[in-house]
Structure formats: C-alpha cells, structure tokens
Design a protein around this motif. Structure first.
Motif, PDB file in Angstrom:
ATOM      1  N   ALA A  62      29.503  41.849  50.377  1.00 24.75           N
ATOM      2  CA  ALA A  62      31.006  41.895  50.926  1.00 24.75           C
ATOM      3  C   ALA A  62      30.754  43.198  49.863  1.00 24.75           C
ATOM      4  CB  ALA A  62      31.913  40.794  50.091  1.00 24.75           C
ATOM      5  N   VAL A  63      30.973  44.663  50.712  1.00 25.69           N
ATOM      6  CA  VAL A  63      30.805  45.383  49.511  1.00 25.69           C
ATOM      7  C   VAL A  63      33.200  46.122  49.795  1.00 25.69           C
ATOM      8  CG1 VAL A  63      31.015  48.272  50.020  1.00 25.69           C
ATOM      9  CG2 VAL A  63      29.202  46.866  51.374  1.00 25.69           C
ATOM     10  N   CYS A  64      33.356  45.923  48.904  1.00 26.18           N
ATOM     11  CA  CYS A  64      34.573  45.645  48.054  1.00 26.18           C
ATOM     12  C   CYS A  64      35.202  47.205  47.122  1.00 26.18           C
ATOM     13  CB  CYS A  64      34.933  44.828  47.358  1.00 26.18           C
ATOM     14  SG  CYS A  64      34.516  43.038  48.054  1.00 26.18           S
ATOM     15  N   SER A  65      36.514  47.971  48.278  1.00 26.24           N
ATOM     16  CA  SER A  65      37.225  48.667  46.933  1.00 26.24           C
ATOM     17  C   SER A  65      37.546  47.981  45.967  1.00 26.24           C
ATOM     18  CB  SER A  65      38.091  49.348  48.508  1.00 26.24           C
ATOM     19  OG  SER A  65      39.205  49.722  47.584  1.00 26.24           O
ATOM     20  N   LEU A  66      37.299  48.439  44.774  1.00 25.70           N
ATOM     21  CA  LEU A  66      38.586  48.280  43.504  1.00 25.70           C
ATOM     22  C   LEU A  66      39.589  48.275  43.957  1.00 25.70           C
ATOM     23  CD1 LEU A  66      36.794  49.633  40.699  1.00 25.70           C
ATOM     24  CD2 LEU A  66      36.904  47.049  41.270  1.00 25.70           C
ATOM     25  N   THR A  67      40.616  49.272  44.962  1.00 26.00           N
ATOM     26  CA  THR A  67      41.792  48.541  45.417  1.00 26.00           C
ATOM     27  C   THR A  67      42.164  48.414  46.115  1.00 26.00           C
ATOM     28  OG1 THR A  67      41.956  51.948  45.021  1.00 26.00           O
ATOM     29  CG2 THR A  67      43.918  50.247  45.708  1.00 26.00           C
ATOM     30  N   ALA A  68      41.787  48.197  47.165  1.00 28.18           N
ATOM     31  CA  ALA A  68      42.502  46.604  48.402  1.00 28.18           C
ATOM     32  C   ALA A  68      41.550  45.018  48.323  1.00 28.18           C
ATOM     33  CB  ALA A  68      41.243  47.771  49.553  1.00 28.18           C
ATOM     34  N   ALA A  69      40.751  45.109  47.597  1.00 24.58           N
ATOM     35  CA  ALA A  69      40.098  43.625  46.573  1.00 24.58           C
ATOM     36  C   ALA A  69      40.175  43.721  45.937  1.00 24.58           C
ATOM     37  CB  ALA A  69      38.949  43.216  47.850  1.00 24.58           C
ATOM     38  N   GLY A  70      40.494  43.750  44.686  1.00 23.96           N
ATOM     39  CA  GLY A  70      40.888  43.479  43.838  1.00 23.96           C
ATOM     40  C   GLY A  70      41.691  42.652  43.119  1.00 23.96           C
ATOM     41  N   VAL A  71      42.296  42.072  44.016  1.00 25.02           N
ATOM     42  CA  VAL A  71      44.125  40.961  43.682  1.00 25.02           C
ATOM     43  C   VAL A  71      43.595  40.506  45.246  1.00 25.02           C
ATOM     44  CG1 VAL A  71      44.924  42.499  42.211  1.00 25.02           C
ATOM     45  CG2 VAL A  71      45.433  42.674  44.644  1.00 25.02           C
ATOM     46  N   GLY A  72      43.900  38.716  44.708  1.00 23.95           N
ATOM     47  CA  GLY A  72      44.581  38.468  45.505  1.00 23.95           C
ATOM     48  C   GLY A  72      43.766  37.990  46.152  1.00 23.95           C
ATOM     49  N   ILE A  73      42.316  37.787  47.254  1.00 22.28           N
ATOM     50  CA  ILE A  73      41.187  37.548  47.776  1.00 22.28           C
ATOM     51  C   ILE A  73      39.872  36.093  47.122  1.00 22.28           C
ATOM     52  CG2 ILE A  73      41.402  39.170  49.579  1.00 22.28           C
ATOM     53  CD1 ILE A  73      39.541  40.033  48.767  1.00 22.28           C
ATOM     54  N   ASN A  74      39.835  35.384  47.996  1.00 18.69           N
ATOM     55  CA  ASN A  74      39.112  34.207  47.362  1.00 18.69           C
ATOM     56  C   ASN A  74      37.785  34.327  47.622  1.00 18.69           C
ATOM     57  OD1 ASN A  74      41.289  32.855  45.894  1.00 18.69           O
ATOM     58  ND2 ASN A  74      41.862  32.148  47.985  1.00 18.69           N
ATOM     59  N   LEU A  75      36.850  34.838  47.033  1.00 19.68           N
ATOM     60  CA  LEU A  75      35.021  35.257  46.893  1.00 19.68           C
ATOM     61  C   LEU A  75      34.541  34.390  46.535  1.00 19.68           C
ATOM     62  CD1 LEU A  75      35.278  38.780  47.591  1.00 19.68           C
ATOM     63  CD2 LEU A  75      35.742  37.672  49.151  1.00 19.68           C
ATOM     64  N   GLU A  91      30.876  50.702  40.131  1.00 18.55           N
ATOM     65  CA  GLU A  91      31.480  51.611  39.984  1.00 18.55           C
ATOM     66  C   GLU A  91      32.849  50.963  38.332  1.00 18.55           C
ATOM     67  OE1 GLU A  91      32.908  56.126  41.342  1.00 18.55           O
ATOM     68  OE2 GLU A  91      33.693  54.326  42.493  1.00 18.55           O
ATOM     69  N   LEU A  92      33.364  51.242  37.278  1.00 13.16           N
ATOM     70  CA  LEU A  92      33.826  50.709  36.342  1.00 13.16           C
ATOM     71  C   LEU A  92      35.346  51.541  36.499  1.00 13.16           C
ATOM     72  CD1 LEU A  92      32.004  51.421  33.077  1.00 13.16           C
ATOM     73  CD2 LEU A  92      31.915  49.995  34.440  1.00 13.16           C
ATOM     74  N   PRO A  93      36.297  50.412  36.683  1.00 16.11           N
ATOM     75  CA  PRO A  93      38.029  50.230  36.624  1.00 16.11           C
ATOM     76  C   PRO A  93      37.898  51.139  35.626  1.00 16.11           C
ATOM     77  CG  PRO A  93      37.222  48.375  36.193  1.00 16.11           C
ATOM     78  CD  PRO A  93      35.471  48.997  36.159  1.00 16.11           C
ATOM     79  N   TRP A  94      39.251  51.472  35.215  1.00 18.88           N
ATOM     80  CA  TRP A  94      40.008  52.461  34.105  1.00 18.88           C
ATOM     81  C   TRP A  94      40.389  51.109  33.024  1.00 18.88           C
ATOM     82  CZ3 TRP A  94      38.024  56.558  32.880  1.00 18.88           C
ATOM     83  CH2 TRP A  94      37.718  57.573  33.860  1.00 18.88           C
ATOM     84  N   THR A  95      40.380  50.186  32.788  1.00 18.32           N
ATOM     85  CA  THR A  95      40.981  49.503  32.441  1.00 18.32           C
ATOM     86  C   THR A  95      40.199  47.706  32.603  1.00 18.32           C
ATOM     87  OG1 THR A  95      42.263  47.765  33.664  1.00 18.32           O
ATOM     88  CG2 THR A  95      43.357  50.468  32.756  1.00 18.32           C
ATOM     89  N   ALA A  96      40.231  47.259  31.008  1.00 20.38           N
ATOM     90  CA  ALA A  96      39.763  45.962  30.792  1.00 20.38           C
ATOM     91  C   ALA A  96      40.536  44.567  32.787  1.00 20.38           C
ATOM     92  CB  ALA A  96      39.482  45.281  29.882  1.00 20.38           C
ATOM     93  N   ALA A  97      41.507  44.711  32.426  1.00 23.67           N
ATOM     94  CA  ALA A  97      42.532  43.923  33.351  1.00 23.67           C
ATOM     95  C   ALA A  97      41.857  43.845  35.223  1.00 23.67           C
ATOM     96  CB  ALA A  97      43.989  44.600  33.461  1.00 23.67           C
ATOM     97  N   GLU A  98      41.672  45.230  35.514  1.00 19.63           N
ATOM     98  CA  GLU A  98      41.179  45.730  36.064  1.00 19.63           C
ATOM     99  C   GLU A  98      39.626  44.819  36.683  1.00 19.63           C
ATOM    100  OE1 GLU A  98      42.278  50.097  37.649  1.00 19.63           O
ATOM    101  OE2 GLU A  98      42.222  50.062  36.307  1.00 19.63           O
ATOM    102  N   GLN A  99      38.810  45.125  35.546  1.00 15.67           N
ATOM    103  CA  GLN A  99      37.555  44.811  35.670  1.00 15.67           C
ATOM    104  C   GLN A  99      37.991  42.786  35.697  1.00 15.67           C
ATOM    105  OE1 GLN A  99      34.087  45.487  32.860  1.00 15.67           O
ATOM    106  NE2 GLN A  99      34.771  44.024  32.195  1.00 15.67           N
ATOM    107  N   THR A 100      38.641  42.163  34.771  1.00 14.74           N
ATOM    108  CA  THR A 100      38.705  41.284  35.201  1.00 14.74           C
ATOM    109  C   THR A 100      39.329  40.556  36.479  1.00 14.74           C
ATOM    110  OG1 THR A 100      39.217  40.657  32.631  1.00 14.74           O
ATOM    111  CG2 THR A 100      39.892  39.132  34.019  1.00 14.74           C
TER     112      THR A 100
END
Length: 710
Positions: free
Chosen positions: A606-619, A629-638
């Motif tokens: 699954a090729v995912c955008s951190l913006t579009a797929a970083g929340v709310g989906i179950n994989l 690519e690294l996100p800018w915050t630990a929260a986004e990474q988590t």
C-alpha cells in the motif's frame, strides 16, 4: 503501472497481456513550482484565444488558471515572509492576472468567470488539482478544500438543506427537537469567580508528574457483548459502562489502534444519544459507516457528500466531514441531535479556523436544547503543537468557554476549597478536569495481546552527483545561517562574544525557518528534505519490495507526490502489485484501494500519503511499514505506524525508517526520537516538562548552525 485511484491490475504482472503504460514516459515527471505552472497556463490560454474561437476546453483552462491565481495570491499575502519577497511574488502574480484579464476582454463569457460569485465547474477544479500536482503540491481530497490550519474563519458558503431532511421535518411533528430541557452552562457565583483559571488549569497538565491520574475512574464492564454480536475488549466495555451510568462528556484519548470508534458508537447506543452527529476527516467517512453497521446494526447511518443530495434524512447517525460542514451547519444546528462525536479532534485546535468555529457552534447549539447530550472528542494525539491545544476540545465538551470554566467544572474546582495561590491547587485542578471525562489508555496497559512494535533505522548512502549536490546544499545553508548570525552579532555593537550565543542561534534558526516557509524556491530545510526524499525513493521502494517478497504485505509511507510516483514506478518495474492511497482520491476510490490491499493476497504494497492515509484507516494485515520520508513530528510518525499496530494485529510491527546518512535527514530522525509526544507527557504522567512539541525543523537548523559555528 497502476492508475492512481485504482489498485494495480493483475493482468500483465504474471506474463499475460501487455504491461500497463508508464504515465511518465521515461522516468519521473519534472515538477515545477506553482509560478511556473501558472505562467505556462496563461500562455496556453493566450495561444488558444489567439485562434479566435473560445472552446469549452479553453473556458475550463481559463477558469482553473484564474482560480489558482486567486488562491496563490491569498497564500502569498498570508505567508510569513519578508515584505520585499512578498511584494516581488505578488507583482509576478498581478502581471499574470492582468495578462489573463486582458485576454478575457475578447469574450464576455470569460469575463463572467472572473466574478467572485462565478460557479466553478467540476472540470475546472479537477484541472486546478492537476496543475497543483504538476507543481509538486499535494492537493486535498476531491471533496475537501480545507483552509490553512491558521486561517481565520471565512464567510460560510451558502447553506443548503437536503430534500431528505425537509421530508423528515415535514413527515412527523414529533421528530422536531425539544428545546425545553437544556442544562445550564453558565458558571454560578463562586469564591473563584475573580481568578484567572484557564492558565492554571493548563499548567496543571504541564507539571503533571509520575503518579498523576491519567484517566477518570471508570466502572467495571457490565457486559462485553455488543448488539452486533461483537466482543468488546475490557477497556472498551468500561467506557460503555460509564455512559450507561450517566456520564456524558468524554475526551477519549486512547492511543491509536484501541478501538475508539466502536466505543463512541456503543456509548451513543447506551446513552440513547440519537440522532447522533459525527464530524470526521474525509478520509475516514466511509469507515465510520462500516463501523456503524458492525457495532450498531439496528441504527441507520448516512453520510453527507457535497450538497447532501444522497443522505437519508431519517437516519440515526449522520456522518459529515469537516470540509463540507460549512454548507450544512444551518440545518444541522436545527436537526435535534442528542449527541455529537468529533473524530481526530485535534483538527479543531485552532479556534480561529472556520472548521473549529462550526464544530464549537454546533456543540453549543446541541447543549442549548438537549438535556445531558453525549459529547465525545476522539483523538489519539490530543496535543500536537502546544498544551493550549486542549482549549478547543474542552470548549467543545462544554467544560469551558472562551474565558473561564463553565458551571460543572467551576463547581468541582470550588469544592476543592483551594485557589491558584495555594500549593495543592495544581494537582487538585488537574484531577477535576480529568474526572470530567478524560479517558487515556495505552496499548501496553490494556491490550497485552497486541504484539510489540519497534522502529528500525536503515541508513542509506546517497552516492553520485545527487548525493554530492544535497550535501553541498546543506553546507550552503549552514554558511548562510553563519553569515546571518555574524551580521546579527555585528549589529549589536557589543564587542566580541566568547563561545556561542545559543539564544541568537535559536533566533537565526527561526528567521531561516520563516523564510523557508514563505518561499518554495531555493535551498532551505523544506526543499532539501524533499530532494532527499526523491533521492531515497527508489532505494526505499526496492527495500519495500524485498520485504513484500519475504515477509508479506508492506505499507509504504511518503510525504510528496513525486516520491510516491517514483516508488510506484519501481514496484511496476519489479512486478510488485500495489494499491495507492492518496489525497486526490474520492472516498469511494480510496476505500476501494484500501479494500484491495486488505483483501487481495496479490496486492503486496500500500503506497500511502502521510497526509491522506496517516489517520483513520486500518491496515493491520501488514506488520512491516516503510517510512520513505520522515514526518515532522513524533505524533505524525506514531499515527502512521498505528495504521498497522492496532487491535486485530497478530504480528510484531516494525517501522523501517530509510535515512539518508550524513545529511539533515538523520538529524531530524534523532530530534523526533529525543522528544516524547505531548500526550505522553501531559496525560501519561511523565516527569518531563511540557512546552511546545518537538519542532524538528527548528531543531535541525539549530543543530546545523551550532555545528558550523563550532
């Protein structure tokens, strides 16, 4: 190669049929900046109009270009950049706009398209998104047009009332909302009335130490069987039991992956809080309908798309995404909801934004006519930037208003017998807020059957001209900051300074950060991270393909479109089937691609955008994640990792971070790791002091300048 918006066709991947065409024809398509794309578009419109006939295609391109010009001008005016840079870019935009308008004089129909009230066609919006993609900008999902996070509230679009809602209102007078039983919210006179209390309440969370309560006291679960014959985990059943005992406001801040959606739906069922309004990001709207069918099968659920023409006005659960809320807020406020859930509630942290004001206004409206409504804010990361992110959520729940605690919280604070001047006030005040309904559980505490997770770093060497160019750009950036530092010291006129002035270093980093945010061009922290991402793309995709062959399904995360494109091209060449989850897809297309990855054993990545797929989906079918690519915050990474590390996962989860060695990429990874998330500090009883969140951009620049000065 797989078309965006569709899972890759298996045909041609096993030798049968022709291979899918390469949409870039010869490699990754060149990305131009927005100004270049606009210049080309204006020239193309001029050429088309010079032929003497205005075709529908020309009208579409004209309107899309005008729309992008207008939006870019607004963005530049709001950007934090120097006045000279702003003036230069605005002049270029004005020149392009003037040229476009002069050509429009030839046709009255084109002039009409420039009006503020002109109807923008779907084709024009689609073309504008395509132009943004060519500029390398991740456009919002098709149904979304979110304002910038810090944008002030704008005038609402003309409201609509779907016909189905009108039919509901007319069909049965007993469905009309009852405004007679609202609970009082104004704080009564108290010995604390003259004190400023919001600041001390926030500080009570900043200073929470080990042993501080992380969650309200919850009753034991009365039952673990849901109406849909689903089995609840004990921590889920506890929250439902609290709702059954009459508790009605919750900040449900469980770590991602612990089933907050199910808890919210069953709490509403237990509290009989129907009709229920659910406000969500667009990316999870379809998933909420599915979850409602699973956990509350006797309740009809409907979703609002666009103008709401397809909704069921008689449904018990109404799901709406933030981005279309403005056109429906009128009738939603009169619908008679007895409960409201806000998913990913950190989206409303900026109280000046339009979406936040709509959410807060609806909450206030529901509290004004419903006795004891169910109000739930769901977020695994309630704090993103600052401890003040709490305020909007607390206001949504009716605990505070813009200036002070409301009645229930004020009463409990008064009952402590303490004031902010007393030594024990901070701990007592924090407990008062927690008891109002903060619920925070960690996976390690309540879901021992979820396997562990780990983050593994894979350094890669960027060799050849690309690597040398990136390292040279980093050196140039460091030297530019050194010059700014030296100039600032000289301007002081206070003589030589021994050692490094670390306060000035931080200020120089802030100046550089602001300049970078206001300019997409030049070598800055943003452009370098994007170049590094492109340089790592094929290497990261190759590693993901190896994982897919040896260990099963893999989730591949990236921030930028061109990195996703490069990765997908690599997968195509290697015969690896993939599903693409991006921000420019409709909800239906996105869900189709998620289903393909989850259900089709031949779709490996699954090729995912951190913006579009970083929340709310179950994989959770994948136990390996590649962060290209690294996100800018630990929260986004988590958040990204927790798409797989959640209930239903049966394998240990590993997140593989692909890091460019000897570059700023590795520095940012270290900064993310060094800083605990705000939620862990403020809610989980950490001894660490809470200030702003880990600002990886600023921290990387500080480290870069400090090293150069040393």
């Amino acid at each position: 190669m797989a078309r965006r918006g569709q899972p890759q066709n298996a045909r041609g991947r096993r030798g049968g049929g022709a291979p899918a065409p390469d949409r870039r024809r010869g490699g990754a398509r060149k990305r131009e900046d927005v100004m270049s794309v606009l210049s080309d578009a204006v020239r193309e419109v001029q050429t088309a109009l010079g032929r003497g006939r205005v075709t529908p295609a020309t009208r579409t391109k004209f309107q899309a270009t005008a729309l992008l010009l207008r939006n870019e001008r607004a963005r530049i005016r709001a950007a934090e950049i120097s006045d000279s840079r702003r003036a230069e870019r605005l002049k270029r935009l004005d020149d392009l706009a003037t040229s476009l308008a002069k050509n429009a004089v030839r046709d009255a129909g084109l002039l009409a398209l420039l009006g503020e009230d002109a109807v923008v066609s779907d084709d024009a919006r689609a073309l504008e998104r395509d132009m943004l993609r060519r500029a390398g900008v991740e456009s919002a999902p098709v149904e979304e047009a979110p304002p910038p996070e810090d944008a002030p509230a704008a005038p609402a679009k003309p409201g609509v009332v779907p016909q189905s809602v009108v039919s509901r209102q007319m069909s049965n007078p007993f469905l009309a909302p009852d405004f007679s039983a609202a609970r009082p919210s104004a704080a009564r006179p108290s010995r604390l009335s003259g004190w400023e209390l919001l600041g001390p309440l926030l500080r009570s969370f900043e200073r929470a130490g080990t042993g501080a309560s992380t969650s309200m006291t919850l009753p034991g679960p009365s039952s673990r069987r849901a109406p849909g014959r689903q089995e609840l985990m004990p921590h889920q059943a506890q929250l439902v039991a609290a709702a059954a005992e009459g508790h009605r406001t919750f900040l449900l801040a469980d770590e991602p992956g612990l089933g907050k959606t199910a808890q919210a739906l069953l709490a509403a069922e237990t509290a009989k809080a129907f009709p229920l309004l659910v406000v969500v990001p667009n990316v999870v709207k379809t998933n909420w309908l599915r979850e409602a069918g699973l956990w509350t099968p006797r309740r009809k659920a409907t979703a609002i798309h666009g103008n709401g023409d397809s909704i069921d006005g008689f449904a018990d659960i109404v799901v709406v995404n933030y981005e279309v809320l403005d056109r429906h807020v009128g009738w939603l406020g009169e619908f008679g909801f007895r409960g409201m859930v806000v998913d990913e509630a950190h989206f409303i942290k900026n109280k000046g934004s339009q979406r936040s004001q709509h959410v807060l206004g609806l909450s206030e409206r529901i509290r004004s006519f419903t006795a004891n409504p169910l109000l739930m804010a769901l977020t695994g990361t309630p704090l993103i930037n600052d401890i003040e992110d709490f305020l909007a959520i607390w206001e949504f729940l009716g605990w505070i208003d813009d200036k002070k605690p409301l009645a229930e919280l004020m009463d409990t604070l008064t009952a402590t017998g303490l004031t902010p001047a007393d030594a024990g006030f901070s701990a007592a005040a924090r407990q008062c807020v927690v008891d109002l309904g903060i619920v925070r559980r960690r996976k390690v505490d309540v879901a021992a059957d979820i396997p562990p997770r780990r983050i593994a770093d894979l350094p890669v060497e960027l060799d050849g001209p690309t690597g040398r160019s990136i390292r040279a750009a980093e050196r140039d950036l460091a030297q530019r900051m050194v010059r700014r530092y030296s100039d600032a010291l000289a301007a002081r006129g206070s003589g030589p300074v021994e050692g490094i002035d670390h306060d000035l270093v931080r200020r120089v980093a802030t100046w550089e950060q602001k300049d970078a945010a206001g300019s997409p061009n030049g070598d800055n922290v943003f452009s370098m991270m994007r170049r590094i991402g492109r340089a790592k793309a094929a290497l990261a995709a190759d590693y993901a393909a190896q994982l897919a062959r040896s260990a099963g399904k893999v989730v591949f995360f990236a921030k930028h479109i061109d990195v996703m494109d490069e990765a997908e091209e690599t997968f195509t060449k290697q015969g690896v089937r993939f599903s693409s989850i991006r921000g420019d897809q409709t909800s239906t297309a996105r869900q189709r691609n998620i289903d393909a990855f989850v259900e089709d054993p031949d779709v490996s990545v699954a090729v995912c955008s951190l913006t579009a797929a970083g929340v709310g989906i179950n994989l959770q079918v994948a136990s390996n994640i590649v962060l290209a690519e690294l996100p800018w915050t630990a929260a986004e990474q988590t958040q990204a990792i927790d798409r797989s590390h959640r209930i239903g996962q049966s394998e240990p989860v590993t997140a593989w971070r692909i890091l460019a060695a000897q570059t700023i990429d590795a520095r940012i990874a270290g900064l993310i790791d060094d800083k605990a998330g705000l939620a862990a500090q403020a809610l989980d009883g950490s001894d660490e002091e809470v200030g702003s969140s880990a600002d990886a951009q600023h921290g990387a620049l500080v480290a870069l300048l400090t090293e150069a000065l040393s």
